[in-house]
Design an enzyme around this catalytic site. Structure first.
Site, PDB file in Angstrom:
ATOM      1  NE  ARG A 147     -48.189 -11.556   1.411  1.00 33.05           N
ATOM      2  CZ  ARG A 147     -49.231 -11.837   1.253  1.00 33.05           C
ATOM      3  NH1 ARG A 147     -49.270 -12.671   0.202  1.00 33.05           N
ATOM      4  NH2 ARG A 147     -50.891 -12.109   1.643  1.00 33.05           N
ATOM      5  CD  GLU A 246     -54.428 -16.948   4.478  1.00 31.16           C
ATOM      6  OE1 GLU A 246     -54.553 -15.682   5.153  1.00 31.16           O
ATOM      7  OE2 GLU A 246     -54.811 -15.467   2.751  1.00 31.16           O
ATOM      8  NE  ARG A 250     -49.338 -16.477   1.823  1.00 29.33           N
ATOM      9  CZ  ARG A 250     -50.411 -15.289   2.645  1.00 29.33           C
ATOM     10  NH1 ARG A 250     -49.368 -14.720   2.803  1.00 29.33           N
ATOM     11  NH2 ARG A 250     -51.307 -15.523   2.436  1.00 29.33           N
ATOM     12  CB  CYS A 292     -57.114 -14.888   0.740  1.00 28.25           C
ATOM     13  SG  CYS A 292     -58.083 -13.124   0.605  1.00 28.25           S
ATOM     14  CB  THR A 294     -56.868  -9.940  -1.109  1.00 31.65           C
ATOM     15  OG1 THR A 294     -55.929 -10.757   0.119  1.00 31.65           O
ATOM     16  CG2 THR A 294     -58.785  -9.723   0.382  1.00 31.65           C
ATOM     17  NE  ARG A 301     -48.593  -8.124   3.362  1.00 31.29           N
ATOM     18  CZ  ARG A 301     -48.104  -7.365   4.580  1.00 31.29           C
ATOM     19  NH1 ARG A 301     -48.459  -6.101   4.362  1.00 31.29           N
ATOM     20  NH2 ARG A 301     -47.858  -7.710   5.818  1.00 31.29           N
ATOM     21  NE  ARG A 330     -52.370  -6.715   5.374  1.00 30.12           N
ATOM     22  CZ  ARG A 330     -51.778  -7.329   5.102  1.00 30.12           C
ATOM     23  NH1 ARG A 330     -51.360  -8.655   5.620  1.00 30.12           N
ATOM     24  NH2 ARG A 330     -52.826  -7.790   3.243  1.00 30.12           N
ATOM     25  CD  GLU A 335     -55.226  -8.641   6.608  1.00 27.34           C
ATOM     26  OE1 GLU A 335     -54.837 -10.148   5.875  1.00 27.34           O
ATOM     27  OE2 GLU A 335     -56.049  -8.404   5.813  1.00 27.34           O
TER      28      GLU A 335
HETATM   29  P1  ADP Z   1     -48.873 -11.471   5.175  1.00 31.39           P
HETATM   30  O1  ADP Z   1     -47.676 -10.695   4.858  1.00 31.39           O
HETATM   31  O2  ADP Z   1     -47.972 -12.277   4.752  1.00 31.39           O
HETATM   32  O3  ADP Z   1     -49.813 -11.088   4.316  1.00 31.39           O
HETATM   33  P2  ADP Z   1     -48.997 -10.321   8.008  1.00 31.39           P
HETATM   34  O4  ADP Z   1     -50.314  -9.215   7.644  1.00 31.39           O
HETATM   35  O5  ADP Z   1     -49.890 -10.874   9.105  1.00 31.39           O
HETATM   36  O6  ADP Z   1     -49.023 -11.664   6.589  1.00 31.39           O
HETATM   37  O7  ADP Z   1     -47.898 -10.543   8.711  1.00 31.39           O
HETATM   38  C1  ADP Z   1     -46.812 -11.874   8.294  1.00 31.39           C
HETATM   39  C2  ADP Z   1     -45.789 -11.211   9.404  1.00 31.39           C
HETATM   40  O8  ADP Z   1     -44.883 -10.265   8.823  1.00 31.39           O
HETATM   41  C3  ADP Z   1     -46.011 -10.343  10.967  1.00 31.39           C
HETATM   42  O9  ADP Z   1     -45.351 -10.235  11.502  1.00 31.39           O
HETATM   43  C4  ADP Z   1     -45.775  -8.760  10.203  1.00 31.39           C
HETATM   44  O10 ADP Z   1     -45.853  -7.938  11.050  1.00 31.39           O
HETATM   45  C5  ADP Z   1     -44.563  -9.780   9.593  1.00 31.39           C
HETATM   46  N1  ADP Z   1     -43.886  -7.716   8.966  1.00 31.39           N
HETATM   47  C6  ADP Z   1     -45.267  -7.482   7.513  1.00 31.39           C
HETATM   48  N2  ADP Z   1     -44.297  -6.743   6.592  1.00 31.39           N
HETATM   49  C7  ADP Z   1     -43.107  -6.568   7.570  1.00 31.39           C
HETATM   50  C8  ADP Z   1     -41.116  -5.467   7.117  1.00 31.39           C
HETATM   51  N3  ADP Z   1     -42.194  -5.030   6.353  1.00 31.39           N
HETATM   52  N4  ADP Z   1     -41.041  -5.939   8.084  1.00 31.39           N
HETATM   53  C9  ADP Z   1     -41.233  -6.745   9.638  1.00 31.39           C
HETATM   54  N5  ADP Z   1     -42.160  -7.438   9.510  1.00 31.39           N
HETATM   55  C10 ADP Z   1     -42.727  -7.190   8.608  1.00 31.39           C
HETATM   56  C1  CIR Z   2     -61.043 -10.442   6.263  1.00 29.92           C
HETATM   57  O1  CIR Z   2     -61.528 -11.152   4.759  1.00 29.92           O
HETATM   58  O2  CIR Z   2     -61.303  -9.412   6.461  1.00 29.92           O
HETATM   59  C2  CIR Z   2     -59.600 -11.467   6.156  1.00 29.92           C
HETATM   60  N1  CIR Z   2     -60.560 -12.901   5.977  1.00 29.92           N
HETATM   61  C3  CIR Z   2     -58.864 -11.742   5.462  1.00 29.92           C
HETATM   62  C4  CIR Z   2     -58.837 -10.806   4.435  1.00 29.92           C
HETATM   63  C5  CIR Z   2     -57.769 -10.809   3.714  1.00 29.92           C
HETATM   64  N2  CIR Z   2     -56.298  -9.943   4.000  1.00 29.92           N
HETATM   65  C6  CIR Z   2     -56.650  -7.829   2.426  1.00 29.92           C
HETATM   66  O3  CIR Z   2     -57.561  -7.489   3.113  1.00 29.92           O
HETATM   67  N3  CIR Z   2     -54.904  -8.327   2.214  1.00 29.92           N
END
Ligand code: ADP
Ligand code: CIR
Length: 377
Positions: A147, A246, A250, A292, A294, A301, A330, A335
């Site tokens: 993403r 966020e 995305r 963010c 990060t 990511r 994660r 996250e």
């Molecule tokens: P982001 O990746 O956008 O930073 P999150 O960590 O909240 O945010 O993940 C968003 C969604 O994407 C969650 O439902 C997570 O389980 C899903 N996700 C992340 N990586 C994978 C993957 N490799 N396969 C399937 N779902 C994924």
């Molecule tokens: C935190 O500080 O934990 C949240 N605001 C999320 C931070 C973003 N994620 C990350 O560490 N990749």
């Protein structure tokens, strides 16, 4: 029309000392000085606590960006959530400059060596054909996802967005996306009016963002929910776009199995198409600008959902390899969640100071090593 409305967004209230946190209806007043004191005396491990020294605090506490964003707008999430890993968000693109004394060391720490004199390289998606299938036997990797985030130029980020901003962005994004063709052809589904059951299914299938993230709520990122929020996806649900969660956008490519090359190819092609139609916020030093810190730079990511039971039973080993290869571990639903059925979400950690291709390659190399170790255990 849209430009006129953006210009109207110059009238700002003074929020430098007090801030109303309104996570979907609730509201509480916070005092910046008091909350800073509390953070200072807490045992928070956040990067905010580490770098918001009294000197920096006093230097920045009365500063404002051109759009009127304050220090409070940026740090309220970390002040409320002492268990934050990072604890800071940029309330608008300018915040990275106005509050650079605080953002710079945090960015340097998170992205592992991006000091304030460094410049992010030019966008370079590289050659997806150099990335293959990480798990051709289909033994370890359940699914692969890449993403990136994008902000639309001229708009503030969540804490300073008005309800009109949310609607305008949704309008622009949904109209633009309906012109996509071929494997990207799909529909936009606003969250407003979406049946709860449909929403839950999309979340459980990992396609849609969750609701009520306390870090985002405390950052004032959930106001007017669900207005302006939604998801676009193609028929196969392999190309998806989140609107106004966020970040303004995305952009996501995902599919079952470990074919990172194919997932990345789809992402790059899709992003290139969208970039022809929308102008995104980009900075010469920090790359693509996101809410963010990060996510700055490439905003990429690249993750796998992976089952490595042997490594999972020696968790420290898993974390050590992850650290060595700049990977982030994660939980299964994203996250701040736990691993369910031993499935981890493992991704590149660094997104700034390297090219898009290098960011994905870091994940590719790290996961290759993790699978090798799992096989050898
Ligand atoms: P982001 O990746 O956008 O930073 P999150 O960590 O909240 O945010 O993940 C968003 C969604 O994407 C969650 O439902 C997570 O389980 C899903 N996700 C992340 N990586 C994978 C993957 N490799 N396969 C399937 N779902 C994924
Ligand atoms: C935190 O500080 O934990 C949240 N605001 C999320 C931070 C973003 N994620 C990350 O560490 N990749």
């Amino acid at each position: 029309m849209i430009i006129c409305k953006r210009l109207l967004y110059l009238i700002q209230s003074d929020t430098s000392k007090m801030c109303t946190i309104a996570p979907r209806g609730k509201s509480s007043k916070m005092n910046l000085e008091m909350e800073f004191e509390k953070l200072q005396t807490s045992n928070s491990k956040s990067l905010l606590k580490k770098y918001l020294t009294p000197e920096i605090f006093h230097k920045l506490k009365d500063q404002k960006t051109q759009m009127g964003s304050t220090l409070m707008d940026c740090i309220q999430s970390g002040l409320v959530n002492h268990d934050s890993g990072v604890g800071i968000y940029a309330a608008d693109a300018d915040a990275y400059t106005t509050f650079a004394d605080l953002f710079d060391p945090i960015i340097d720490d998170y992205h592992k060596g991006f000091s304030k004199n460094k410049v992010h390289p030019a966008k370079d998606f590289g050659d997806y054909k150099k990335l293959g299938n990480l798990d051709p036997e289909g033994k370890y990797i359940k699914s692969t996802r890449v993403r990136c985030g994008r902000s639309i130029q001229g708009y503030p980020f969540n804490p300073r967005m008005t309800v009109e901003h949310y609607k305008e962005i949704e309008d622009e994004v949904s109209k633009t996306l309906t012109s996509l063709e071929g494997e990207f052809k799909g529909c936009y589904y606003p969250l407003t009016g979406m049946a709860k059951q449909v929403q839950e299914q999309l979340i459980n299938d990992h396609f849609l963002f969750k609701e009520g993230d306390r870090f985002l709520q405390a950052a004032n990122a959930c106001r007017f929910w669900p207005t302006g929020r939604g998801i676009y996806f193609n028929n196969d649900k392999t190309f998806l776009i989140w609107c106004n969660e966020e970040d303004h956008l995305r952009i996501i490519s995902m599919q079952q199995g470990g074919d990172l090359g194919d997932v990345y190819r789809r992402l790059v092609t899709g992003v290139n198409e969208i970039e022809k139609k929308i102008t995104f916020s980009h900075d010469n030093r920090l790359g693509f600008l996101t809410f963010c810190p990060t996510n700055l730079g490439t905003t990429i990511r690249a993750s796998v959902h992976i089952k490595v039971p042997k490594l999972a039973s020696e968790q420290q080993k898993l974390y050590n390899v992850a650290d060595k290869y700049n990977l982030q571990v994660r939980g299964t639903t994203g996250e701040h969640t736990d691993a369910v059925d031993g499935i981890y979400d493992i991704s590149n950690k660094r997104r700034l100071g390297l090219t898009e291709f290098q960011a994905v390659k870091e994940m590719y190399d790290g996961i290759t090593e993790i699978i090798k170790i799992e096989k050898d255990l």
